[in-house]
Design a protein around this motif. Structure first.
Motif, PDB file in Angstrom:
ATOM      1  N   ARG A   1       0.887  -1.369   0.074  1.00  0.00           N
ATOM      2  CA  ARG A   1      -0.075  -0.034   0.056  1.00  0.00           C
ATOM      3  C   ARG A   1       0.777   1.322  -0.011  1.00  0.00           C
ATOM      4  O   ARG A   1       0.615   2.286  -0.876  1.00  0.00           O
ATOM      5  CB  ARG A   1      -0.958  -0.026   1.382  1.00  0.00           C
ATOM      6  CG  ARG A   1      -2.051  -1.099   0.862  1.00  0.00           C
ATOM      7  CD  ARG A   1      -2.889  -1.063   2.198  1.00  0.00           C
ATOM      8  NE  ARG A   1      -4.282  -1.863   1.984  1.00  0.00           N
ATOM      9  CZ  ARG A   1      -5.083  -2.387   2.801  1.00  0.00           C
ATOM     10  NH1 ARG A   1      -4.530  -2.708   4.130  1.00  0.00           N
ATOM     11  NH2 ARG A   1      -6.072  -3.103   2.461  1.00  0.00           N
TER      12      ARG A   1
ATOM     13  N   ALA B   1      -8.587   2.728  -0.189  1.00  0.00           N
ATOM     14  CA  ALA B   1      -8.479   1.265  -0.791  1.00  0.00           C
ATOM     15  C   ALA B   1      -8.372   1.300  -2.238  1.00  0.00           C
ATOM     16  O   ALA B   1      -9.344   0.758  -2.746  1.00  0.00           O
ATOM     17  CB  ALA B   1      -9.664   0.430  -0.170  1.00  0.00           C
TER      18      ALA B   1
ATOM     19  N   GLU C   1      -7.976  -4.036  -1.264  1.00  0.00           N
ATOM     20  CA  GLU C   1      -9.061  -3.836  -0.208  1.00  0.00           C
ATOM     21  C   GLU C   1      -9.021  -5.018   0.778  1.00  0.00           C
ATOM     22  O   GLU C   1      -8.629  -6.094   0.294  1.00  0.00           O
ATOM     23  CB  GLU C   1     -10.192  -4.175  -1.078  1.00  0.00           C
ATOM     24  CG  GLU C   1     -11.626  -4.119  -0.042  1.00  0.00           C
ATOM     25  CD  GLU C   1     -12.856  -4.512  -1.115  1.00  0.00           C
ATOM     26  OE1 GLU C   1     -14.200  -4.217  -0.223  1.00  0.00           O
ATOM     27  OE2 GLU C   1     -13.030  -4.775  -1.888  1.00  0.00           O
ATOM     28  N   THR C   2      -9.189  -4.754   1.947  1.00  0.00           N
ATOM     29  CA  THR C   2      -9.361  -5.795   2.984  1.00  0.00           C
ATOM     30  C   THR C   2     -10.762  -6.343   3.207  1.00  0.00           C
ATOM     31  O   THR C   2     -11.557  -5.428   3.320  1.00  0.00           O
ATOM     32  CB  THR C   2      -8.525  -5.088   4.296  1.00  0.00           C
ATOM     33  OG1 THR C   2      -7.179  -4.658   4.071  1.00  0.00           O
ATOM     34  CG2 THR C   2      -8.728  -6.337   5.437  1.00  0.00           C
TER      35      THR C   2
ATOM     36  N   TYR D   1      -7.604 -10.490   1.081  1.00  0.00           N
ATOM     37  CA  TYR D   1      -7.488  -9.290   0.330  1.00  0.00           C
ATOM     38  C   TYR D   1      -7.923  -9.440  -1.179  1.00  0.00           C
ATOM     39  O   TYR D   1      -8.026 -10.443  -1.858  1.00  0.00           O
ATOM     40  CB  TYR D   1      -6.243  -8.974   0.431  1.00  0.00           C
ATOM     41  CG  TYR D   1      -5.514  -8.751   1.723  1.00  0.00           C
ATOM     42  CD1 TYR D   1      -5.761  -7.563   2.575  1.00  0.00           C
ATOM     43  CD2 TYR D   1      -4.840  -9.830   2.496  1.00  0.00           C
ATOM     44  CE1 TYR D   1      -5.307  -7.467   3.748  1.00  0.00           C
ATOM     45  CE2 TYR D   1      -4.640  -9.856   3.799  1.00  0.00           C
ATOM     46  CZ  TYR D   1      -4.409  -8.678   4.415  1.00  0.00           C
ATOM     47  OH  TYR D   1      -4.210  -8.548   6.075  1.00  0.00           O
TER      48      TYR D   1
ATOM     49  N   LEU E   1      -7.984  -4.107  -6.212  1.00  0.00           N
ATOM     50  CA  LEU E   1      -9.163  -3.645  -7.009  1.00  0.00           C
ATOM     51  C   LEU E   1      -8.471  -2.970  -8.382  1.00  0.00           C
ATOM     52  O   LEU E   1      -9.351  -2.784  -9.226  1.00  0.00           O
ATOM     53  CB  LEU E   1      -9.505  -2.567  -6.043  1.00  0.00           C
ATOM     54  CG  LEU E   1      -9.928  -2.798  -4.787  1.00  0.00           C
ATOM     55  CD1 LEU E   1     -10.532  -1.543  -3.961  1.00  0.00           C
ATOM     56  CD2 LEU E   1     -11.366  -3.804  -5.087  1.00  0.00           C
TER      57      LEU E   1
END
Length: 770
Positions: free
Chosen positions: A88, A98, A102-103, A109, A112
């Motif tokens: 990240r 995010a 995305e968590t 995970y 995206l």
């Protein structure tokens, strides 16, 4: 051009676009828009990114990431969290955003951003050989004239004063109480001073960790190799073996557990090496092994403060000698070794009398019980049985039934007791590196201590020392038969900042597969060496680092031991041209090797039995279930020689090379070389198409020497590289060409690291796994 995840595994891909960021896979660099410079991420973070990219838009569970990126290890969930956090930051995400990753709560995970696999650039010219400084001329600090002073022992309690004649009983009691109180105050003062020193040392270690990002500090930093550490009982001193400037071989050095100048404790004669030091329980002596000159081998004892060593016993140069001190410091406990021509198990040598005493316990003739150590309370002996592919075992100190502890069939790289005697720490090889683990004797649980490139752990009190080795390996091509009078010159095949190993050249002499962590995770790669194409990733199966892939005779398929994306361990058949991967229905629970035979309906499978024993089985695969036709016991590695219709193999229990016919008939088994390969180097040999057998070994004047074995009149050995070490898990001889492919170190060296022993988490806390 946008490519699917499957296509990515079949093309030469070095760059991938993730959203607005460009990722260079070999360099592990992420270039985000508007960033001043690219961000280099760790190999494991790159492995997580590639796994997410292959499943872009889909939720990838933590268990899947652990199986893909940390195969065969026992890490905590924190390692995944750290990798995601690093990604990240590299993508430029801010807290709470995010945009890229995305968590998914309690799941995993999801990537995206859109993923675009880019075509690889044109192949580069071969990279020139990188020359490392020779071991014989490595600079090292000059020895100091004397050892640092030992810690001051506690002051003795004052003797009680004689009460005055005629003193009353009450006054005498007060005098005694005052004396006792004074003694307690003095003892408490000494303990406080020691505690303050320990806390200061701990604070320095934590400060070092905060500055370097690692939980340890390096005690040594000179070029070359420092290895086999042993700590004094109070953890104030460390002894280790190290290479010496301007000389071949190693000596024993001693220094404080601060990064200070070391003192040479031993001065071995020319042609000899001192190694494997072991500190006595009272801190006054150090035992060590001396090899050479020639075939000499002896175990010596020297005062820790310096002096002339004296010989405790002779040893057999065929053995991997291992020993430790008895709890009373009066003797040495030895692992399996030869005695009067016969291999024996655990024994104790009384240093005063020279008498031997055997530990009565059951062991098979082929068992090798290595690195035995008494528990802190003296009740148990733990040892590594068959450490090439074995486990940790224990037996009562007075003898009795031996029982396995770990049950993981691993390549063990050192171990030690924890101070309370309720657990162990051990090093093991995982894929292309080594790590240290904690083992709980009560629960039989194992926990990864989270230290990369760590092996040979030793413990004293609350402190842990280990060897920190950070090698990088590249693949080099040599001529198999060099013109007379010309020195060997290796050609580097592929540029890489990772660890390339296990090159397997196909019978067509064009295709090569190898294992590498160049993409961030340990994986299988393919290339066309004749067309000079860049290597491409075969990502459908994660190979086992202990066994090389094996080609079919038509160069179309591979047998690979490893695990798939679901974490299933097995024997897989891989077709590089199409990327097809099939898990074969092998009727064994622990496959360790697969070999094609000239008959298409026959296959050889090596396997383990869970108790440290290995075997080779011939299967008929023409119908389901597969039918076992024949079995050979104690086979560590096998190769097929189609020219002579035979199977060549090594054993874990003995040096040498054996042969059998393709049917594994018991009457066909015979030994064709009594000395090579050494049982500890059972993967360092290969067969050429003309039936010649080649063995790679380290010699006193050559770090990588090639010689022919199994022949009545072999040619002289040939030095491939005088200074660079080779990997110990395999090389490859071209089936129809004049070439040999060898993994050599491009960067190498080792140091002694030191740190506080990580605390044991409470039972039931995440991070402890079976």
């Amino acid at each position: 051009m946008v490519r699917s995840a499957t296509a990515m595994a079949l093309t030469a891909t070095e760059t991938v676009r993730v959203g607005e960021c460009l990722v260079d896979i070999p360099l592990r660099e992420v270039r985000a828009p508007h960033a001043r410079r690219p961000v280099r991420i760790t190999p494991k973070a790159m492995g997580v990114l590639l796994t997410l990219a292959r499943n872009a838009g889909k939720v990838v569970g933590r268990d899947t990431l652990l199986a893909e990126v940390w195969p065969g290890t026992l890490p905590t969930d924190d390692v995944v969290t750290q990798a995601i956090t690093q990604l990240r930051k590299a993508f430029g995400e801010r807290r709470g955003e995010a945009r890229y990753i995305e968590t998914i709560a309690k799941s995993g995970y999801r990537l995206l951003a859109e993923v675009e696999w880019l075509d690889a650039p044109e192949p580069a010219l071969p990279v020139a050989t990188v020359t490392l400084p020779p071991l014989a001329v490595i600079d090292a600090p000059e020895p100091s004239p004397s050892l640092p002073a030992s810690p001051v022992p506690p002051a003795p309690a004052a003797a009680p004063a004689r009460p005055a004649r005629g003193a009353s009983p009450g006054r005498r009691a007060l005098i005694v109480a005052a004396v006792v109180l004074t003694a307690l105050v003095l003892i408490l003062a000494v303990l406080l001073v020691r505690r303050e020193a320990e806390m200061a040392d701990l604070a320095r270690s934590l400060a070092d960790a905060s500055q370097t990002g690692r939980p340890y500090r390096l005690l040594t930093s000179a070029p070359g190799f420092e290895f086999a550490p042993t700590l004094s009982p109070d953890a104030a001193m460390v002894a280790y073996a190290a290479s010496r400037p301007q000389r071949r071989g190693t000596a024993i050095f001693v220094q404080t557990t601060e990064p200070t100048t070391a003192r040479a404790l031993t001065a071995p004669p020319a042609g000899a090496s001192d190694r494997n030091p072991a500190w006595s329980p009272d801190g006054r002596r150090i035992a060590f092994e001396r090899r050479g000159p020639g075939a000499a081998c002896s175990v010596m004892v020297v005062p820790a403060s310096g002096g002339e060593p004296r010989k405790a016993t002779d040893c057999d140069p065929r053995d991997l000698v291992s020993f430790s001190w008895t709890p009373d410091g009066q003797g040495l406990l030895f692992g399996s070794m030869h005695a009067e021509g016969v291999r024996v198990g655990l024994r104790v040598l009384d240093l005063a009398s020279g008498a031997w005493r055997a530990i009565p316990y059951a062991s098979a003739a082929r068992d090798l019980d290595h690195a035995p150590r008494y528990s802190p309370d003296g009740r148990w002996i733990v040892f590594a049985r068959n450490p090439q592919l074995g486990d940790l075992w224990r037996v009562p100190a007075e003898g009795g039934r031996a029982e396995p502890l770990t049950g993981q069939r691993m390549e063990i790289r050192g171990w030690d007791w924890l101070p309370d005697g309720e657990g162990l720490v051990f090093g093991r090889r995982i894929d292309s590196g080594t790590r240290v683990y904690r083992f709980d004797l009560r629960t039989r649980e194992v926990r990864d201590l989270g230290i990369d490139n760590a092996q040979s752990p030793v413990v004293a009190g609350r402190w842990l020392a280990f060897v920190n080795r950070r090698p990088e390996f590249g693949l080099f091509r040599f001529e198999r038969v060099a013109p007379s009078g010309r020195e060997a010159v290796g050609e580097r095949l592929f540029a890489s900042s990772g660890r390339d190993a296990q090159p397997a050249i196909a019978p067509d002499a064009r295709q090569i597969v190898f294992t590498s962590d160049r993409s961030g995770q340990f994986a299988l790669w393919w290339a066309d060496v004749a067309a000079r194409t860049p290597p491409r990733l075969l990502s459908a199966v994660n190979p086992d680092m202990r066994r090389m892939p094996e080609w079919s005779w038509d160069s179309r398929r591979l047998l690979v031991v490893g695990r798939d994306g679901q974490g299933r361990i097995g024997l897989y058949e891989v077709t590089p041209a199409t990327g097809q991967v099939t898990m074969l229905p092998v009727p064994v629970t622990d496959p360790i090797q697969g070999l094609y035979l000239p008959q298409p309906d026959r296959v050889l499978v090596g396997s383990g039995d869970g108790a440290g024993q290995v075997r080779l089985t011939l299967f008929d695969r023409s119908r389901a279930p597969w039918r076992a036709l024949a079995t050979l016991e104690d086979v560590s590695l096998a190769k097929v020689d189609p020219l002579r219709d035979r199977v060549l193999f090594t054993r874990l229990s003995e040096d040498g090379l054996w042969q059998a016919d393709l049917a594994l008939s018991p009457g066909s088994v015979r030994r064709i070389d009594a000395e090579a390969p050494a049982r500890w180097a059972f993967r360092n040999w290969d067969i050429a198409r003309d039936g010649r057998i080649y063995y790679l070994e380290q010699a006193a004047d050559c770090a990588a020497r090639l010689r022919e074995i199994g022949s009545d009149a072999p040619p002289p050995p040939r030095c491939l590289d005088r200074d660079r070490l080779f990997t110990t898990n395999g090389f490859s001889v071209s089936g129809s060409g004049n070439a040999i492919y060898v993994p050599l170190a491009t960067e190498d060296g080792s140091d002694i690291a030191f740190m506080p022993l990580p605390p044991e988490p409470p039972r039931g806390v995440a991070g402890w796994v079976k």
